[in-house]
Each structure stands twice: as C-alpha cells, then as structure tokens.
Motif scaffolding. Sequence first.
Motif: not given
Length: 859
Positions: A302-316, A406-411
Amino acid sequence: MAASRFSAFLMLVCVSVSAYAETITPEQLKFFEAKIRPVLIRECYGCHSNESGNVRGGLRLDTQELTHIGGSSGPAVVPGDLDESLLYNAIIHEDFVMPPKRKLPQNVIDDFRQWIEMGAPDPRVTNTVEIRSSITDEDIQTARESFWSYQPPVKQSPPEVANTDWPRSDIDRFVLAKLEQADLTPAADAEPYKVLRRICFDLVGLPPTPEQIDAFTDLWQSNPDRAVEYVVNRLLDMDQFGERWGRHWLDVVRYAESTGREVNMTYPHAWRYRDFVIDSFNNDKPFDHFVQQQIAGDLMPAKTDQQWAENLIATTFLAIGPKNVNEQNRVQFAADLVDEQIDATTRVFLGASVACARCHDHKFDAIPQTDYYALAGVFGNMTTYFGNPPSEYGSFNSVQTNRSSSLLLLPVKDPNPFDKRYTKQELKDLEDELKEKLEELSSVRRTANDGDVANAQRMRIRLSNEMSTISNKLSVVDENGMPRSYCMGVQEREQPSNARLLVRGEIDQPAQSIQRGFPQVLCSTQPSIKSRESGRLQLARWIGSEENPLTARVMVNRIWQHLIGQGIVTSTDDFGITGQSPSHEELLDYLAVRFMQSNWSTKSLIRDIVTSRIYRMDTAYDQHAHEFDPDNALLWRANPRRLDAEAIRDAMLNISGEIDFNRPRGSAVAEAGYTRVTAGVLGNPRDIARKAIESATRNFRGMQRGARNRIAETVARQVTGQLDQEDSKHRSVYLAIVRDEEPRSLSVFDFADSSAIIGTRESSNTANQALYMMNNEFVIQQSAAFADRVIRERTSPNDRLEYAFILAYGRPPTPSERSAAASFIKEFSSSLGYRSRGEETIDALCQSLFASAEFRYLD
C-alpha cells in the motif's frame, strides 16, 4: 492481551509434537518427570486417559497434545497462561473441583503453577497415524482434464445464425444459435416502459421517474439501441449502482453485523466492509484486485495509509462469518473458524465446496482430505479480529462469551461515529472503578480458598461481567479519551506452520502434518510457499488471476443471473461435478474471457449484457417453446421476476418522495456498540427491554413513566435488529442486519440468510407478503406519503390517477383500470360515513397500487 494469547496457543497446537519435545531442556524434563507426571498418573489418569475407556468430559491428559486440546470445557493447559489453563483452575478449586473430594497439597499446586508459567514443557508425544487418501493422482489428473469447469476458459468465436437481422451483439448470436438449433424463435421486444423499468431496477434498484420514462420513450421511437445504451451509461455512473450491486455481493459473502448462534454478539464495525464493497462497485474496481484484497489485503503493498486502511477493511470478509462464541474449547473454535473461512473463500470465488473434505475425501470433485488441510494450514496461520479491542488497563472476558477477540487499529483517523468521548475525569473514574473491581476479585479468590466455592463462583461471574463492561469502554479510546479507529479483519502470524490432518475432522484425532498448498484439481502446479510465509498471499493472487479456471466464470455467472433471472449455471455456488451443467457453455467462456480482457470490469460486462437483444425480450408465453423448454434454459423469452426485498422497500420510499440518498455513517449496530443481542424471538423487543429497565430501576420510584419508556425504547433499539426500522428513510442496504433478527421489511420478502453463502435467493409469493403490504406500519406511512405527493403535484382527479399509475408502474392506467379505480374511490368514500375531500381515498388507492402484483414484479 487475549488475542495474542489465543494466537500463541494455536501456534503451539499446529507445531509438530516431536519437534516440540526436542526443545525441552534437561532441567525442564527433570522437573516434569519428578513433579508433574507422577501426579497426573496418580490423580488424573483414572478418569482422563485413553486407558480409562470412556473419559469424563472428553478430557484426556496422557499426552502433551491432548492436554493442550482439552475436553468439552476447553484446553486443560495453555502454556504460560494460568487463567486459561482449566487444569490449574480445577486443582485450586476455582472453576472446577479436581480431585473431586479433596484439594491437592499446596506444594503440588505450586509445582503445577511453576510448570505452566515456564511454558508447560511436556515430553509425552502422540503416536501419529498417517491417513492415506482414496483419491489417486490419476483421479485428480483425469478430473482436471475431462471436466469443463476445471479447464481454463477458451476464447470462443460467435456462431453463425440464420436470422442475421435479430442479433445486436455477439451475446445474441450465442443464444440465437441454440434457439435455431431447437427450431425456436426468440420473443419480440418488450414495450419500452417495461424495458426501462427492467433496466432501472436491475442497475440501481429503483423505479424510473416520469421524466426518464418520457425521454426514453421518445428516444426509443427513433432508435431503441441508442435509447438503451444512453440510459445504461447514465445509470452506471450513479452512486445508487454501487448500493444495488454491493448488496448482491453482501448476499454471497454472508454479510451481517453479529455473530449469530446461541450467544449473538454484535459486530459494531462491520459497516466499514459494507461501505468498502459499495465503493468498489461504484469505482468499477477490477474484480481480480477486489478478490485479492478480501483474501489477503493485510499482506498487499500500500502506498498510502488510506490504501492500507482499505486493504485491512477488505479482509473483514474473512472475519464476518457466523461464530459460536460460546464454544468452550478454543481448539474446536479455531478449527471451526478456519473451516468457515475455507468454505466461504472457495464457494464465493471458485464455486467449489472444498470444506466438504474436512472429514473425508470429496470423491465427486477429486478433492482429497489432504487438500483441505493444505488450505487449513494457509488459513490457520492468521489471527482473526472480530470482537472488541482490549484496554491498556486489562482485558476481561464476559462470562456470556467463552471466545473473545480484538480488532485491528486503522492507520487513519476514522472513528466509529457513535463512539463515546471521555473527559479526563471520566477516564479516571472508570480506571478507579476497574481497580476496585480487581481488588474485589482478589478477595473473591480468597473466599474460594476458604471453601465457599459456590458463593465465590457467583461473585466471580458478576465481577467478570462488570469488569468486561468497563474494559470495553476504555478499550476504544486513547489516553485522552478520544475514540480510536478500528475495523474487523485478519493479520498474518510471524511463524507459519503446517496443519495436521484430523481423522474424521475430530480435533482430538490428529494425523500427519500436511504441507500448505491449494486444491490439486484446480491448480496443476502447486505454488512455492516459503517457510516464513503462510501462502495466503499466493492463494489470493492465484484466485484473482487468469490462471484460475473458475473465478471469472463464477462472477460472470452471478452477474448474468441478476440480469437475466437465472444463471448459465443455475447452481451458482457449485461449479463442481455435483452442480448443474451450463446451458450455454461457449457463451460462458466467451463472457469470462471478455471479462478478464476488460481489466475485470464489472460495469463493462453489465453494459454488454444489458445492451444485448435478449435482455429486452418480452415475457410473452409461447406454448410450443414451453413444451420443448419448460425451464426457459435456452432463453426463448425474458424471465418474469419478482423484485427482491430491498427493491420493494426502496421503490416505495422513492415513489413517496421520502427516500434519503445520503449514505448514513455507520449503522444502528455501530450505535449499540459491542453487546449481546436480545433474543427477540422470546417476545416483543420493546417489552423485553422495558422489563429489563424496570427491573434495574425498581428502587427509583420517582422516575416518570415516560422517561422509563424512553430508556426502554433506546435499549430495545440498541440490543436487537428485530425492529422493522420503519423510521429509517435510507436505502435498504444501510439497514442494520443482525443475524436471526433481520428487519421485517426484508425478511418477509425472502431476504438472504446472513449466516449462509447465498448466490441465489428464494423468490416466493405468500400470504404473509400480502398481509405485510396491507397492515405494516411502514407500508401505511409510505402510502400516505405517496398520496401526499400525488395531491401536491397534480390537481385534477384524472391527472392524479394517471400520475399515481406512472409512478408505481411506469405506465398510465388502462381504461378498465380507470373505471375500476373510480368505483373503488366511490365505494371507499361511502364506507367512511361522510363526504371527504378525497385524501383518505387516495391513501387507500396508493396502498392498493403498492400491494399489487405488478408493483412487485418485473414483466
């Protein structure tokens, strides 16, 4: 931290016992043989060993592995964790009383405490059996080479047809060629208003406006192809497209906002995945990337924190399935969790049921049991986050749930909109209260040691629940009391290991270790998985690639089904040998190849199908065609379809003019937070909540009834999804979906079972649906608003009648309908007993339009 303890324990279970035994130091071995083994043999083996026969509670303590697995109440020993080690709790007489009639000497108890804290070193090994598959390499090779869906899609050339004037696209040529072979003729084009209504509901889930109807009809007169193309392009660019097609995807991935099962705990952050899916369809995200994000977004760059957050949410996607959080044995829970993730991944993306091989070889599809455990090794090497984040002040499990997470902390800073903010004083008060509870718990343990076990147990349960509530409040805020941003999802573990094959799928019967890999019948060359990798990223890239023979076909078939009314393969989640054969195999391959070549564009594929000639065919019945092809597999006409639950509700809101197209932030479940869902099936949710409030506040006699009722109403809305949510004016995709408690407006019209993978919804026509349209408060409200709109925007009775029909059906009334409506208005006015101005009769007329079959069906 509970999640880390959980991860560490599962890692130990996966490691080979013999390899584990080699890590024991001579001092640890001497300690075990002198202090632990003799006590186990003397005090425990009589009831809890293989030699004892029918072991009590399913607990066997005669090997290291069986001790870690435990029995029906959970693991006997969790290395390094006294609280989770039920054997230790039993010998100190806290949760259980073992030995049953006396307590072990304190020095023995101290020895077991020291042993568990040092990691429970244990040289006892299980005699591992090796299970051989009945499916041979030749069987797998034969299936791979002979069965259509296991072979890569091949680019197909459109066939020649006799009627060259009829087709508008290559899709039409594939369908027409089959019809001509059967000596069948395709139906004529439907009337333009029917075609427009079909397109609008299919693409955005809403009826066309009067202005759209007029413009489309005018353009159709001169150029039908251009009319269809124009409206399709306009609708594909609307935000409502993603809401419509995102909901289709949520059906398949078993989206819901709670765990379901006996103890139904909420998922307050599930809405983030819902919004991710909607945005992905609106942005026409390449489907291969969409697939990879959901399976291994946490491992993708992921190039940005926003993209990294989207990738994490996708694994829901991997975390959102139903769970038995009341399961006492954490090893069983972990095995069931992995099984659910394998089942979802393979059926959703591949249309293959690999989970059938958990207990035995799946002979029909040539999937040996070893292939299942090869995938179990891939999925077993990640931690799934689905619950409530632990507080820095400590994590305490409520006795309502045995399995927590637990939950994942978003960047990025994107907190749940309903998370509470605390002042420094409020934080201090919560911390002080938690410390007081901890001190009280210590005194309870002393009470248990003094022999009052029953009373101590009751007090411990109460304190555990109270501390869990306080910890939950502290867990979602930072040191300044500001809410943190979390999501559900998964994370890779640092030291991957292979899974052990389980005889008949039983956790206490492990066999040989299985190398991580993919189903052989679908993957001719196994991936190279390094020792430090789980293989999940490789799995995601393989599934979301042109190398996979099934992914494109399965998605193309899902899209075709939603637009045409039935899939080319009618068993949408089963492309295996036990599934249905495709009605147009060459067309399916043609569309799959075109889908991949268009950069996996969902919108391009939808445009291709909707602009074809077959899409605009009429539903007219033909006796000869029906006798030859009663299921309409060859598509000699369009399939009449009932609107789904969301389209019916959204259409009423849209026609009444009350629909709110703004996306709501979060959901009712996000507002409720992490809590247990009230069992609405036991009674009216408001009544249940009111009784709870009255019981809790019985000492406050001065509280006014109105205030108490308002509190009860608030609690009822927080703890259940059973409420119809009739006050919501947002689109149905944003209603809170709680497992086993779905809103009435959706469940009555065959809403998808959120605990299952639903590729094809049921479509029924029942008395309950008719009663709902006659008596439900939401329908009555929207009928009145519909009538208000008609009265407000039209003045004469004739204009109002025509306008009402156009809004509801997309067409003006016929002469017979005008006559019937006039008779209805006259009779209804007479029944009122007085001369009204007509508002009441228009209300009733509008409700009758909503309740009609034409409103609920696409012709």
